[in-house]
Design an enzyme around this catalytic site. Structure first.
Site, PDB file in Angstrom:
ATOM      1  N   GLY A 157       0.838  -1.191   0.000  1.00 27.20           N
ATOM      2  CA  GLY A 157       0.000   0.000   0.000  1.00 27.20           C
ATOM      3  C   GLY A 157       0.877   1.245   0.000  1.00 27.20           C
ATOM      4  CB  ILE A 159       3.106   2.541   4.730  1.00 26.38           C
ATOM      5  CG1 ILE A 159       2.280   3.668   5.352  1.00 26.38           C
ATOM      6  CG2 ILE A 159       4.367   2.284   5.567  1.00 26.38           C
ATOM      7  CD1 ILE A 159       1.731   3.354   6.732  1.00 26.38           C
ATOM      8  NE  ARG A 179      -6.325  -7.088   1.901  1.00 31.71           N
ATOM      9  CZ  ARG A 179      -7.080  -6.192   2.498  1.00 31.71           C
ATOM     10  NH1 ARG A 179      -8.202  -6.568   3.092  1.00 31.71           N
ATOM     11  NH2 ARG A 179      -6.732  -4.916   2.524  1.00 31.71           N
ATOM     12  CB  THR A 238       6.606  -0.322  11.172  1.00 31.70           C
ATOM     13  OG1 THR A 238       6.456  -0.521   9.763  1.00 31.70           O
ATOM     14  CG2 THR A 238       8.078  -0.348  11.536  1.00 31.70           C
ATOM     15  NE  ARG A 240      -3.121  -0.971  14.458  1.00 32.69           N
ATOM     16  CZ  ARG A 240      -2.705   0.247  14.129  1.00 32.69           C
ATOM     17  NH1 ARG A 240      -1.422   0.478  13.949  1.00 32.69           N
ATOM     18  NH2 ARG A 240      -3.577   1.233  13.983  1.00 32.69           N
ATOM     19  CD  GLU A 269       1.780  -0.767  20.894  1.00 37.73           C
ATOM     20  OE1 GLU A 269       1.404   0.408  20.751  1.00 37.73           O
ATOM     21  OE2 GLU A 269       2.138  -1.492  19.930  1.00 37.73           O
ATOM     22  CG  HIS A 287       2.839   2.313  18.204  1.00 36.38           C
ATOM     23  ND1 HIS A 287       1.862   1.368  18.355  1.00 36.38           N
ATOM     24  CD2 HIS A 287       2.571   2.948  17.040  1.00 36.38           C
ATOM     25  CE1 HIS A 287       1.033   1.424  17.315  1.00 36.38           C
ATOM     26  NE2 HIS A 287       1.452   2.381  16.506  1.00 36.38           N
ATOM     27  N   GLY A 289       6.267   4.869  14.840  1.00 33.14           N
ATOM     28  CA  GLY A 289       6.142   4.980  13.389  1.00 33.14           C
ATOM     29  C   GLY A 289       5.699   6.343  12.900  1.00 33.14           C
TER      30      GLY A 289
END
Length: 322
Positions: A157, A159, A179, A238, A240, A269, A287, A289
């Protein structure tokens, strides 16, 4: 005239608060921590809008606690696995997220982690800070070069594409899975080859995860996936935390099945699998990012703009559809 109440579950920048204040009365949580489920339900009572964070589990029970006046839940994150979108949609509540504005920040952090783990920067810094005697020699803290190595991107995607562009500057080859295939012009611009997930694991020197968290991707990287990677490969996460089975990752590292890992997100987390904490070949960040002042402000402002638009009768800017 009835004033809309906007419940904001945790601190957000002043720029976003100003946008919200023009649309209603802002109710800001003063707790410097995630609210418990009971606290969250009580906090949102009577709200027309909820501005939530990725640690807030917002489901039908939260919507019901808010009451029939709830119109929008604005999640200050790209991912929205913490929001029960179908449950809210069934109650006529709009859900929004904050895509786009954190692409570069997350890609920068991702590539920073790649460099940190492959060049053993964490080990080197810890050695210096511990005041351990050292001297330069040709075999000292040797890492792995990225040039002519293969980067496997799971989820090409926005990122993932941004990470791929950075990898090209380091002379890496790009393969990806997901996908669906990216557009032909995207593949051509990145020199990216679409391969099955199993092949990606087998051929990649670095595997970087950029897929959303869904029932299908939860524990996508499990013991079998880790065994499919080559022993010299590195895993980067980076996206989930629950995409990676952390206990299985610790097992794989202890067994030498992969060379190392770098994680910015965690399965439970802020807790981290204890066996990862003392491993020299693991880089861990809390976290970060999207953690630039510019990016976090842009995320909050976009969430606020979504709220303001919906509460004043307009359309959401970045709606999440079930």
């Amino acid at each position: 005239m009835v004033t809309s109440t906007i419940a904001v579950t945790r601190w957000i920048p002043d720029e976003a608060l100003k946008v919200l204040a023009e649309a209603g009365e802002v109710k800001l949580s003063r707790a410097d921590r995630p609210l418990t489920p009971d606290e969250l339900r009580e906090f949102v009572r009577g709200a027309s809008a909820i501005v939530g964070m990725l640690h807030d589990r917002i489901d039908g029970s939260v919507a019901d606690a808010a009451g029939p006046g709830l119109k929008i839940v604005a999640n200050v994150a790209v991912g929205y696995d913490n929001v029960d979108v179908p449950a809210l949609a069934g109650r006529g509540i709009t859900v929004t997220n904050t895509p786009g504005v954190l692409t570069d920040a997350t890609a920068d952090l991702t590539f920073g982690l790649i460099i940190a783990v492959t060049r053993r920067l964490g080990e080197g810094e810890r050695l210096i800070r511990s005041r351990t005697p050292w001297s330069f020699h040709l075999g000292f803290l040797l890492g792995s070069s990225l040039r002519d190595k293969t980067l496997g991107i799971v989820g090409l995607g926005k990122i993932g594409q941004a990470v791929a562009r950075r990898a090209l500057a380091f002379g890496m080859r790009i393969v990806y899975s997901g996908r669906s295939r990216a557009a032909e012009d995207v593949e051509k611009a990145l020199g990216a080859k679409y391969v099955p997930f199993e092949e990606l694991l087998a051929v990649s020197d670095v595997v970087s995860l950029h897929c959303p968290l869904t029932p299908e991707t939860r524990h996508l990287i499990d013991a079998d996936a880790l065994r499919s990677m080559n022993p010299g490969a590195y895993l980067i996460n980076t996206t989930r935390g629950p995409v990676v089975h952390e206990a299985a990752l610790a097992d794989a590292l202890e067994a030498g099945e992969i060379a190392g890992a770098a994680l910015d997100v965690f399965e439970a987390e802020p807790e981290v699998e204890p066996r990862l904490l003392d491993r020299e070949n693991v880089v861990l960040t809390p976290h970060l990012g999207s953690a630039t002042a510019e990016t976090r402000t842009a995320m909050a402002v976009l969430a606020a703009e979504n709220v303001a638009s919906v509460l004043t009768g307009g359309n959401p800017l970045t709606e999440v559809r079930p």
